[in-house]
Each structure stands twice: as C-alpha cells, then as structure tokens.
Design a protein around this motif. Structure first.
Motif, PDB file in Angstrom:
ATOM      1  N   LEU A  25       0.839  -1.206   0.000  1.00  0.00           N
ATOM      2  CA  LEU A  25       0.000   0.000   0.000  1.00  0.00           C
ATOM      3  C   LEU A  25       0.870   1.251   0.000  1.00  0.00           C
ATOM      4  O   LEU A  25       1.906   1.285   0.651  1.00  0.00           O
ATOM      5  CB  LEU A  25      -0.864   0.046   1.272  1.00  0.00           C
ATOM      6  N   ARG A  26       0.394   2.288  -0.692  1.00  0.00           N
ATOM      7  CA  ARG A  26       1.021   3.614  -0.579  1.00  0.00           C
ATOM      8  C   ARG A  26       0.125   4.441   0.342  1.00  0.00           C
ATOM      9  O   ARG A  26      -1.031   4.700   0.010  1.00  0.00           O
ATOM     10  CB  ARG A  26       1.119   4.276  -1.946  1.00  0.00           C
ATOM     11  N   VAL A  27       0.663   4.798   1.486  1.00  0.00           N
ATOM     12  CA  VAL A  27      -0.131   5.501   2.497  1.00  0.00           C
ATOM     13  C   VAL A  27       0.388   6.931   2.635  1.00  0.00           C
ATOM     14  O   VAL A  27       1.595   7.159   2.728  1.00  0.00           O
ATOM     15  CB  VAL A  27      -0.048   4.782   3.865  1.00  0.00           C
ATOM     16  N   PHE A  28      -0.558   7.846   2.668  1.00  0.00           N
ATOM     17  CA  PHE A  28      -0.226   9.264   2.753  1.00  0.00           C
ATOM     18  C   PHE A  28      -0.878   9.782   4.029  1.00  0.00           C
ATOM     19  O   PHE A  28      -2.068   9.580   4.229  1.00  0.00           O
ATOM     20  CB  PHE A  28      -0.835   9.923   1.515  1.00  0.00           C
ATOM     21  N   HIS A  83      -5.415  -1.540  10.207  1.00  0.00           N
ATOM     22  CA  HIS A  83      -6.536  -2.441   9.903  1.00  0.00           C
ATOM     23  C   HIS A  83      -7.576  -1.708   9.046  1.00  0.00           C
ATOM     24  O   HIS A  83      -8.143  -2.266   8.111  1.00  0.00           O
ATOM     25  CB  HIS A  83      -7.156  -2.875  11.242  1.00  0.00           C
ATOM     26  N   ALA A  84      -7.800  -0.414   9.376  1.00  0.00           N
ATOM     27  CA  ALA A  84      -8.808   0.384   8.666  1.00  0.00           C
ATOM     28  C   ALA A  84      -8.360   0.772   7.259  1.00  0.00           C
ATOM     29  O   ALA A  84      -9.177   1.197   6.436  1.00  0.00           O
ATOM     30  CB  ALA A  84      -9.122   1.642   9.470  1.00  0.00           C
ATOM     31  N   LEU A  85      -7.062   0.645   6.966  1.00  0.00           N
ATOM     32  CA  LEU A  85      -6.542   1.045   5.651  1.00  0.00           C
ATOM     33  C   LEU A  85      -6.770  -0.014   4.575  1.00  0.00           C
ATOM     34  O   LEU A  85      -6.550   0.245   3.400  1.00  0.00           O
ATOM     35  CB  LEU A  85      -5.035   1.331   5.745  1.00  0.00           C
ATOM     36  N   GLU A  86      -7.192  -1.211   5.008  1.00  0.00           N
ATOM     37  CA  GLU A  86      -7.422  -2.277   4.023  1.00  0.00           C
ATOM     38  C   GLU A  86      -8.468  -1.817   2.998  1.00  0.00           C
ATOM     39  O   GLU A  86      -9.411  -1.113   3.350  1.00  0.00           O
ATOM     40  CB  GLU A  86      -7.935  -3.544   4.724  1.00  0.00           C
ATOM     41  N   PRO A  87      -8.321  -2.238   1.745  1.00  0.00           N
ATOM     42  CA  PRO A  87      -9.316  -1.834   0.733  1.00  0.00           C
ATOM     43  C   PRO A  87     -10.708  -2.332   1.115  1.00  0.00           C
ATOM     44  O   PRO A  87     -10.837  -3.404   1.714  1.00  0.00           O
ATOM     45  CB  PRO A  87      -8.827  -2.528  -0.551  1.00  0.00           C
ATOM     46  N   PRO A  88     -11.765  -1.571   0.772  1.00  0.00           N
ATOM     47  CA  PRO A  88     -13.130  -2.022   1.107  1.00  0.00           C
ATOM     48  C   PRO A  88     -13.495  -3.286   0.339  1.00  0.00           C
ATOM     49  O   PRO A  88     -13.095  -3.459  -0.813  1.00  0.00           O
ATOM     50  CB  PRO A  88     -14.010  -0.842   0.679  1.00  0.00           C
ATOM     51  N   VAL A  89     -14.236  -4.164   1.002  1.00  0.00           N
ATOM     52  CA  VAL A  89     -14.655  -5.415   0.348  1.00  0.00           C
ATOM     53  C   VAL A  89     -15.891  -5.136  -0.503  1.00  0.00           C
ATOM     54  O   VAL A  89     -16.008  -5.588  -1.638  1.00  0.00           O
ATOM     55  CB  VAL A  89     -14.962  -6.504   1.414  1.00  0.00           C
ATOM     56  N   ASP A  90     -16.846  -4.365   0.062  1.00  0.00           N
ATOM     57  CA  ASP A  90     -18.071  -4.016  -0.665  1.00  0.00           C
ATOM     58  C   ASP A  90     -18.010  -2.547  -1.080  1.00  0.00           C
ATOM     59  O   ASP A  90     -17.065  -1.846  -0.750  1.00  0.00           O
ATOM     60  CB  ASP A  90     -19.291  -4.213   0.245  1.00  0.00           C
ATOM     61  N   THR A  91     -19.068  -2.104  -1.753  1.00  0.00           N
ATOM     62  CA  THR A  91     -19.151  -0.673  -2.084  1.00  0.00           C
ATOM     63  C   THR A  91     -19.225   0.114  -0.781  1.00  0.00           C
ATOM     64  O   THR A  91     -20.061  -0.192   0.077  1.00  0.00           O
ATOM     65  CB  THR A  91     -20.426  -0.403  -2.924  1.00  0.00           C
ATOM     66  N   PRO A  92     -18.345   1.111  -0.604  1.00  0.00           N
ATOM     67  CA  PRO A  92     -18.368   1.861   0.661  1.00  0.00           C
ATOM     68  C   PRO A  92     -19.705   2.573   0.893  1.00  0.00           C
ATOM     69  O   PRO A  92     -20.413   2.911  -0.050  1.00  0.00           O
ATOM     70  CB  PRO A  92     -17.245   2.885   0.492  1.00  0.00           C
ATOM     71  N   SER A  93     -20.008   2.798   2.169  1.00  0.00           N
ATOM     72  CA  SER A  93     -21.227   3.528   2.541  1.00  0.00           C
ATOM     73  C   SER A  93     -20.917   5.031   2.461  1.00  0.00           C
ATOM     74  O   SER A  93     -19.770   5.436   2.597  1.00  0.00           O
ATOM     75  CB  SER A  93     -21.601   3.127   3.964  1.00  0.00           C
ATOM     76  N   SER A  94     -21.970   5.841   2.260  1.00  0.00           N
ATOM     77  CA  SER A  94     -21.722   7.293   2.172  1.00  0.00           C
ATOM     78  C   SER A  94     -21.426   7.888   3.546  1.00  0.00           C
ATOM     79  O   SER A  94     -20.900   8.975   3.654  1.00  0.00           O
ATOM     80  CB  SER A  94     -22.915   8.000   1.536  1.00  0.00           C
ATOM     81  N   SER A  95     -21.786   7.169   4.625  1.00  0.00           N
ATOM     82  CA  SER A  95     -21.422   7.666   5.968  1.00  0.00           C
ATOM     83  C   SER A  95     -20.227   6.856   6.483  1.00  0.00           C
ATOM     84  O   SER A  95     -20.074   5.673   6.158  1.00  0.00           O
ATOM     85  CB  SER A  95     -22.601   7.562   6.928  1.00  0.00           C
ATOM     86  N   PRO A  96     -19.372   7.490   7.296  1.00  0.00           N
ATOM     87  CA  PRO A  96     -18.143   6.814   7.733  1.00  0.00           C
ATOM     88  C   PRO A  96     -18.409   5.618   8.647  1.00  0.00           C
ATOM     89  O   PRO A  96     -19.399   5.589   9.376  1.00  0.00           O
ATOM     90  CB  PRO A  96     -17.390   7.897   8.516  1.00  0.00           C
ATOM     91  N   GLN A  97     -17.517   4.635   8.573  1.00  0.00           N
ATOM     92  CA  GLN A  97     -17.507   3.553   9.570  1.00  0.00           C
ATOM     93  C   GLN A  97     -16.798   4.118  10.797  1.00  0.00           C
ATOM     94  O   GLN A  97     -15.740   4.724  10.660  1.00  0.00           O
ATOM     95  CB  GLN A  97     -16.678   2.371   9.076  1.00  0.00           C
ATOM     96  N   VAL A  98     -17.367   3.906  11.980  1.00  0.00           N
ATOM     97  CA  VAL A  98     -16.762   4.426  13.211  1.00  0.00           C
ATOM     98  C   VAL A  98     -16.210   3.272  14.038  1.00  0.00           C
ATOM     99  O   VAL A  98     -16.874   2.238  14.189  1.00  0.00           O
ATOM    100  CB  VAL A  98     -17.794   5.224  14.041  1.00  0.00           C
ATOM    101  N   PHE A  99     -14.993   3.434  14.543  1.00  0.00           N
ATOM    102  CA  PHE A  99     -14.389   2.443  15.453  1.00  0.00           C
ATOM    103  C   PHE A  99     -13.919   3.159  16.714  1.00  0.00           C
ATOM    104  O   PHE A  99     -13.256   4.192  16.627  1.00  0.00           O
ATOM    105  CB  PHE A  99     -13.182   1.758  14.799  1.00  0.00           C
ATOM    106  N   ASN A 100     -14.288   2.628  17.880  1.00  0.00           N
ATOM    107  CA  ASN A 100     -13.771   3.170  19.131  1.00  0.00           C
ATOM    108  C   ASN A 100     -12.359   2.625  19.339  1.00  0.00           C
ATOM    109  O   ASN A 100     -12.166   1.411  19.438  1.00  0.00           O
ATOM    110  CB  ASN A 100     -14.674   2.796  20.306  1.00  0.00           C
ATOM    111  N   GLY A 101     -11.387   3.540  19.394  1.00  0.00           N
ATOM    112  CA  GLY A 101      -9.981   3.145  19.557  1.00  0.00           C
ATOM    113  C   GLY A 101      -9.617   3.089  21.032  1.00  0.00           C
ATOM    114  O   GLY A 101      -8.856   3.937  21.522  1.00  0.00           O
ATOM    115  N   VAL A 102     -10.197   2.130  21.739  1.00  0.00           N
ATOM    116  CA  VAL A 102      -9.921   1.962  23.168  1.00  0.00           C
ATOM    117  C   VAL A 102      -9.664   0.487  23.439  1.00  0.00           C
ATOM    118  O   VAL A 102     -10.092  -0.382  22.678  1.00  0.00           O
ATOM    119  CB  VAL A 102     -11.113   2.434  24.045  1.00  0.00           C
TER     120      VAL A 102
END
Length: 301
Positions: A1-4, A206-225
């Motif tokens: 991956l090229r990550v910016f 983990h979140a940088l992986e390419p989407p498996v399905d068509t992405p949703s127009s609203s963001p996926q939220v993950f609690n980083g705790v």
C-alpha cells in the motif's frame, strides 16, 4: 500500500514504524520538506499524490503543559484539526484517482462523561461542551462528497488516552509517579478509556485495508480503546504497582481546573465507559488488552 498521512507526533511515529515494517510506502505531510515528506504547500499546488490510503492524525496537543488555557489556544485546537482535515478531504475529492480508504483519528470526547452509561460506536450523541463540539466539527469536515464516497471508504477512529513509552499521556505522568507523587485525579471513580499506542496504530492499519463491498456514504466508526473498562483509581494503582511507587497524593478536581482550565481538565477528572464493539467485531486482535500488559511494556518491567 502507498499511504499518505499528516501528523508527525507520537501516534504518527508509531504508525510509520508499523506500516514500513509491513512493507508499505509512507509519505508524511509536514510543515518542513524532507525525505518521505511533502509540505502543505505541495499539496495545495500539486494536489494529492497517487496513493491507496490517506490518514489524518494532525492536531495541536490538548494536554500541552506549555500552553495556558485561553482563547488563542482554543482556536488553535479547532483550526489545527479542522483546517488540516478539510484540506485533505478536498484534496481527496479533487484527485483524479482518489485513495480507496480515508481515515480520520478524532477522540472519545464526543461521549458525555458518566459513571454508568456505556458507549459503543452505535451510541447517539449531540455536542454538550467545547470538546464534543470540536469532535462534531472535526468529523463533519472529513466527509467526502457523495460521488467520491462511492469508491473511497471513510473511517473515523475515536481513541481514548493513548499510552506509550515516548509520548502521549505517559510522558507527563511518569515523573510525578517516579517521585512517589502520583495519585488519583478528582474522585478517581471516573472511567478512564485508554489504548496502547501500538494497538491504536494497529487499528488504523486495519482500517486502511481496501473495502470489500461498495463503501457507505457515511463513515464507519471504530472506538480506539482497549476492551478493559478501567477507572482512574484502577489506572493509578496499577501504574504505582508496576513502578513500585506509592500513590497516596490525590489531586482534587478544583486543583486540576485551576491548573489546566476546567474545559480541558474534564478529560482527566471525568470520563466515559467506551466499548470497542465494532473494533472487536472487525476481528482486530489487541496486543495490550489490559492495563497490566500495557503498563509493563511501557514502563519496561
């Protein structure tokens, strides 16, 4: 991956190490030019370089002990987060080949402090104070237009206090504890949502992986705790135990408010029970799921 990504601080250094160790190519957006970096001016004039993922970690340190809590500091807290996020979101939207993932790292300050309420990523919330208002504006500034969000996955990660050896919350706590002056903050009963810096870097990766399905127009939220639910008292006692130091000097809430400003002290004197429901469901494996393992790694015992 090229990550910016932008954000050269404590979490940014850990994320760079992790991504490079996995063989990914990392470009950092920075005020200063240098190898593996581009500047904000480059971004403005040349647009987003071709990349697979973009991450925003930028923001003036909320707990900067050298900054007095005043109007200009509050303005910096907002502008350092919102302006950088907007600039990156606009660069992604304008890119002929937008990245497949766009990750914003915000914070758990959106959830109202409570001794009883438990928050997952599905919990509804509305701004109730300065920091929750900041999170609302910050996350809103990351949203991509509908046509771009069909191909670019949008992710928001909300971390708690980030613990690690060379920065974050531990940097300021280590000396008082080492001198035997560590103690609970306020009542000590308040929840203390935390995460080890290498687990936060892992969740971002983990979140940088390419989407498996068509992405949703609203963001996926993950609690980083971390999945452990601890109070400030438990954290204080465990840190004292690992460091073999007494923890008998509680710091009253009014002292924290005076030293830090009440709008900022709230992060330490009050807290939220935050559960990483979606993070666990996504299959993320924590290296440091509990305080003992995290503090032993950080404090080297």
């Amino acid at each position: 991956l090229r990550v910016f990504f932008c954000g050269s601080g404590f979490v940014g250094r850990e994320l760079t190490r992790l991504l490079r160790s996995k063989g990914h190519e990392v470009t950092v957006i920075s005020r200063q030019p240098g190898p593996g970096k581009i500047t904000w001016r480059d971004l403005e004039s040349n647009g987003l370089p071709s990349c697979d993922s973009a991450v925003n970690l930028a923001g003036e340190n909320l707990m900067n002990p050298l900054r007095w809590w005043n109007e200009s500091y509050r303005k910096d807290l907002f502008s350092s987060r919102i302006d950088t996020t907007k600039a990156l979101a606009q660069a992604i939207a304008a890119s002929p080949e937008p990245p497949h993932s766009w990750v914003l790292v915000s914070g758990v300050a959106c959830y109202k402090p409570s001794l009883t309420a438990e928050y997952t990523e599905d919990s509804e919330w509305t701004p109730f104070d300065l920091l929750s208002k900041l999170v609302k504006e910050w996350e809103a500034s990351a949203l991509l237009p509908d046509n771009v969000s069909k191909t670019t996955k949008q992710v928001v990660i909300r971390p708690g206090a980030v613990l690690g050896r060379d920065g974050g919350a531990m940097k300021q706590m280590w000396l008082p504890f080492w001198l035997g002056l560590g103690g609970t903050l306020g009542s000590g009963r308040q929840p203390f949502p935390w995460i080890h810096v290498s687990d936060l870097a892992g969740i971002i990766a983990h979140a940088l992986e390419p989407p498996v399905d068509t992405p949703s127009s609203s963001p996926q939220v993950f609690n980083g705790v971390a999945p452990a639910l601890n109070t400030n008292y438990e954290f204080t006692k465990e840190m004292g135990r690992v460091m073999r130091r007494p923890t008998v000097f509680p710091v009253p809430g009014f002292v924290m408010n005076t030293l830090m400003g009440s709008e900022r002290a709230v992060v330490l004197t009050q807290g939220q029970k935050v559960i990483p429901k979606r993070t666990l469901e996504a299959g993320f494996q924590y290296k440091y799921p509990d305080l003992t393992s995290a503090l032993k790694e950080i404090l080297g015992s």
